[in-house]
Design a protein around this motif. Structure first.
Motif, mmCIF file in Angstrom:
data_model
loop_
_atom_site.group_PDB
_atom_site.id
_atom_site.type_symbol
_atom_site.label_atom_id
_atom_site.label_comp_id
_atom_site.label_asym_id
_atom_site.label_seq_id
_atom_site.Cartn_x
_atom_site.Cartn_y
_atom_site.Cartn_z
ATOM 1 N N ILE A 264 0.851 -1.194 0.000
ATOM 2 C CA ILE A 264 0.000 0.000 0.000
ATOM 3 C C ILE A 264 0.886 1.243 0.000
ATOM 4 O O ILE A 264 1.827 1.334 0.783
ATOM 5 C CB ILE A 264 -0.933 -0.007 1.216
ATOM 6 N N SER A 265 0.564 2.154 -0.890
ATOM 7 C CA SER A 265 1.325 3.407 -0.970
ATOM 8 C C SER A 265 0.421 4.535 -0.478
ATOM 9 O O SER A 265 -0.756 4.600 -0.845
ATOM 10 C CB SER A 265 1.738 3.607 -2.431
ATOM 11 N N ASN A 266 0.964 5.399 0.360
ATOM 12 C CA ASN A 266 0.143 6.470 0.939
ATOM 13 C C ASN A 266 0.879 7.812 0.929
ATOM 14 O O ASN A 266 1.182 8.381 1.972
ATOM 15 C CB ASN A 266 -0.248 6.071 2.379
ATOM 16 N N PRO A 267 1.157 8.330 -0.285
ATOM 17 C CA PRO A 267 1.788 9.661 -0.339
ATOM 18 C C PRO A 267 0.782 10.714 0.109
ATOM 19 O O PRO A 267 -0.379 10.676 -0.296
ATOM 20 C CB PRO A 267 2.135 9.826 -1.830
ATOM 21 N N ALA A 268 1.236 11.663 0.938
ATOM 22 C CA ALA A 268 0.284 12.625 1.515
ATOM 23 C C ALA A 268 0.136 13.898 0.682
ATOM 24 O O ALA A 268 -0.803 14.669 0.892
ATOM 25 C CB ALA A 268 0.718 12.980 2.934
ATOM 26 N N PHE A 269 1.056 14.129 -0.244
ATOM 27 C CA PHE A 269 1.033 15.391 -1.015
ATOM 28 C C PHE A 269 1.404 15.114 -2.465
ATOM 29 O O PHE A 269 1.986 14.071 -2.771
ATOM 30 C CB PHE A 269 2.036 16.395 -0.409
ATOM 31 N N ASP A 270 1.064 16.049 -3.357
ATOM 32 C CA ASP A 270 1.581 15.946 -4.722
ATOM 33 C C ASP A 270 1.965 17.333 -5.232
ATOM 34 O O ASP A 270 1.789 18.337 -4.530
ATOM 35 C CB ASP A 270 0.624 15.182 -5.651
ATOM 36 N N VAL A 271 2.501 17.349 -6.446
ATOM 37 C CA VAL A 271 3.059 18.597 -6.982
ATOM 38 C C VAL A 271 2.258 19.019 -8.206
ATOM 39 O O VAL A 271 2.070 18.240 -9.136
ATOM 40 C CB VAL A 271 4.543 18.396 -7.392
ATOM 41 N N THR A 272 1.801 20.252 -8.200
ATOM 42 C CA THR A 272 1.096 20.827 -9.348
ATOM 43 C C THR A 272 2.035 21.817 -10.038
ATOM 44 O O THR A 272 2.463 22.798 -9.427
ATOM 45 C CB THR A 272 -0.172 21.576 -8.879
ATOM 46 N N PRO A 273 2.373 21.554 -11.301
ATOM 47 C CA PRO A 273 3.291 22.473 -11.991
ATOM 48 C C PRO A 273 2.664 23.862 -12.167
ATOM 49 O O PRO A 273 1.441 23.998 -12.234
ATOM 50 C CB PRO A 273 3.507 21.808 -13.355
ATOM 51 N N SER A 274 3.523 24.878 -12.277
ATOM 52 C CA SER A 274 3.040 26.267 -12.310
ATOM 53 C C SER A 274 2.100 26.546 -13.480
ATOM 54 O O SER A 274 1.231 27.401 -13.384
ATOM 55 C CB SER A 274 4.223 27.230 -12.350
ATOM 56 N N GLU A 275 2.269 25.809 -14.600
ATOM 57 C CA GLU A 275 1.421 26.132 -15.760
ATOM 58 C C GLU A 275 -0.056 25.830 -15.538
ATOM 59 O O GLU A 275 -0.902 26.257 -16.313
ATOM 60 C CB GLU A 275 1.928 25.466 -17.049
ATOM 61 N N TYR A 276 -0.378 25.110 -14.469
ATOM 62 C CA TYR A 276 -1.791 24.839 -14.179
ATOM 63 C C TYR A 276 -2.367 25.794 -13.132
ATOM 64 O O TYR A 276 -3.489 25.633 -12.681
ATOM 65 C CB TYR A 276 -1.957 23.396 -13.689
ATOM 66 N N ILE A 277 -1.539 26.760 -12.705
ATOM 67 C CA ILE A 277 -1.965 27.658 -11.623
ATOM 68 C C ILE A 277 -2.172 29.062 -12.196
ATOM 69 O O ILE A 277 -1.269 29.634 -12.811
ATOM 70 C CB ILE A 277 -0.880 27.697 -10.511
ATOM 71 N N ASP A 278 -3.375 29.606 -12.017
ATOM 72 C CA ASP A 278 -3.630 30.955 -12.529
ATOM 73 C C ASP A 278 -3.121 32.021 -11.577
ATOM 74 O O ASP A 278 -2.614 33.055 -12.006
ATOM 75 C CB ASP A 278 -5.141 31.150 -12.757
ATOM 76 N N LEU A 279 -3.263 31.782 -10.270
ATOM 77 C CA LEU A 279 -2.970 32.845 -9.312
ATOM 78 C C LEU A 279 -2.625 32.249 -7.956
ATOM 79 O O LEU A 279 -3.212 31.246 -7.549
ATOM 80 C CB LEU A 279 -4.253 33.674 -9.170
ATOM 81 N N ILE A 280 -1.681 32.896 -7.284
ATOM 82 C CA ILE A 280 -1.415 32.548 -5.880
ATOM 83 C C ILE A 280 -1.798 33.768 -5.053
ATOM 84 O O ILE A 280 -1.248 34.865 -5.255
ATOM 85 C CB ILE A 280 0.061 32.174 -5.650
ATOM 86 N N VAL A 281 -2.752 33.586 -4.155
ATOM 87 C CA VAL A 281 -3.194 34.713 -3.329
ATOM 88 C C VAL A 281 -2.453 34.671 -2.006
ATOM 89 O O VAL A 281 -2.615 33.725 -1.226
ATOM 90 C CB VAL A 281 -4.719 34.673 -3.098
ATOM 91 N N THR A 282 -1.608 35.674 -1.771
ATOM 92 C CA THR A 282 -0.883 35.779 -0.502
ATOM 93 C C THR A 282 -1.394 37.016 0.235
ATOM 94 O O THR A 282 -2.151 37.811 -0.327
ATOM 95 C CB THR A 282 0.638 35.951 -0.727
ATOM 96 N N GLU A 283 -0.907 37.202 1.474
ATOM 97 C CA GLU A 283 -1.311 38.398 2.218
ATOM 98 C C GLU A 283 -0.677 39.645 1.630
ATOM 99 O O GLU A 283 -1.111 40.770 1.908
ATOM 100 C CB GLU A 283 -0.953 38.253 3.709
ATOM 101 N N ALA A 284 0.351 39.457 0.792
ATOM 102 C CA ALA A 284 1.039 40.609 0.200
ATOM 103 C C ALA A 284 0.520 40.916 -1.202
ATOM 104 O O ALA A 284 1.039 41.797 -1.878
ATOM 105 C CB ALA A 284 2.537 40.333 0.153
#
Ligand code: RUB
Length: 308
Positions: A264-284
């Motif tokens: 059984i494999s149980n990876p807890a996270f994965d990686v989304t490449p930047s080209e699939y991300i429109d925006l990162i909303v930070t406090e800044a």
């Protein structure tokens, strides 16, 4: 020390979870430890503080919020115990206050990207992502949310409770219903455990499937992330370690019965490449993922200085 060890155990066992919460819990544990620490020399103080920091950092490997919090909260430039203690208490208190304020700012900034009547999909349980949805709702926008179950730990149940308590129209889906449901969605909003210098997003396992399905359906994909979720060490070539958790979270080993050889494999996270991300909303502010380097440079400059 016992209190700090208790917090470390709660983070490891996920009683305290989510990149933001583990960061502030670690900062608080370090602050309380340092406040009460009694030592006979400055060298002993330094050794004990550094040991406490590494205990906290080693609890979970993927969320960079944890080392960033410990480094920001636990930094000092002093030659005496009392000077170092007072700097750490100030820095930890400031980190905790900034982390709280960051969520409010992310909510305000991100809510501008949601229109009245929009349908949002979210994954796992992210306080930063929910800050955006809840702020838009408070502003009177009618928002519907699809929340994924997020197997194996089912953090989606925490999300649906939080959203429905806030009076938001919420629908739970199983993880495999993401692509089928995407046609009804205007914007995907997820959190972040780490964002690398090239703008890739490391978040709960399955996030990259939401991103792929959103890309295919031309649906906006937003990550809500405090600036302390950006990873300075990726600038120097480090990879983000993906936490592999106990297989028992997927299925208890005693339920495998007559299939003892099945792995059984149980990876807890994965990686989304930047080209699939429109925006990162930070406090800044809201940035395209390509600006990750600028955020690391301007908000986490300590790491750059340290590495020369
Ligand atoms: C939680 C998770 C969340 C991020 C962001 O994983 O992947 O999306 O940590 O959360 P886990 P937040 O449940 O394994 O900790 O916005 O609350 O920091």
């Amino acid at each position: 020390m016992q209190q700090l060890l208790d917090t470390a155990e709660k983070i490891r066992s996920m009683e305290i979870r989510g990149a933001g919460r583990i960061a502030t819990a670690a900062a608080k544990a370090l602050r309380d430890y340092v406040e009460m620490l009694e030592t006979s020399s400055f060298e002993e103080f330094v050794a004990k503080v550094e040991k406490a920091k590494s205990i906290l950092i080693e609890t979970r490997p993927t969320a960079v919020s944890l080392p960033n919090a410990v480094m920001l909260a636990g930094s000092y430039d002093a030659e005496t115990v009392e000077e170092a203690r007072s700097q750490i208490l100030d820095n930890a208190t400031e980190f905790i206050r900034n982390a709280d304020n960051a969520l409010d700012n992310i909510g305000e900034i991100g809510a501008k990207r949601l229109r009245d009547g929009d349908t949002v999909m979210t994954h796992c349980n992210s306080h930063a992502a929910l800050a955006i949805i809840k702020t838009a709702h408070k502003q009177g926008k009618r928002i519907k949310v699809y929340a994924t179950e997020s197997r194996p730990r089912r953090q989606g149940f925490i999300t649906i409770k939080e959203l429905s308590d806030a009076g938001i129209d919420t629908t739970l889906i199983v993880d495999s219903a993401v692509r089928y449901t995407m046609k009804n969605v205007d914007t995907v909003i997820v959190g972040a455990d780490s964002i690398t210098v090239n703008g890739a997003l490391v978040n709960k396992i399955g996030t990259s499937q939401l991103a792929l399905a959103a890309h295919e359906a031309r649906v906006n994909f937003i990550s809500a992330a405090e600036t302390y979720k950006f990873s300075p060490s990726t600038l120097f070539g480090d990879l983000v370690e993906i936490e592999e958790r106990d297989p028992d979270e997927v299925i208890p080993s005693d339920k495998l019965g007559d299939m003892p050889d099945v792995k059984i494999s149980n990876p807890a996270f994965d990686v989304t490449p930047s080209e699939y991300i429109d925006l990162i909303v930070t406090e800044a502010g809201a940035f395209p993922p390509e600006m990750a380097y600028v955020i690391i440079k301007e908000h986490l400059g300590w790491e750059l200085k340290k590495m020369g």
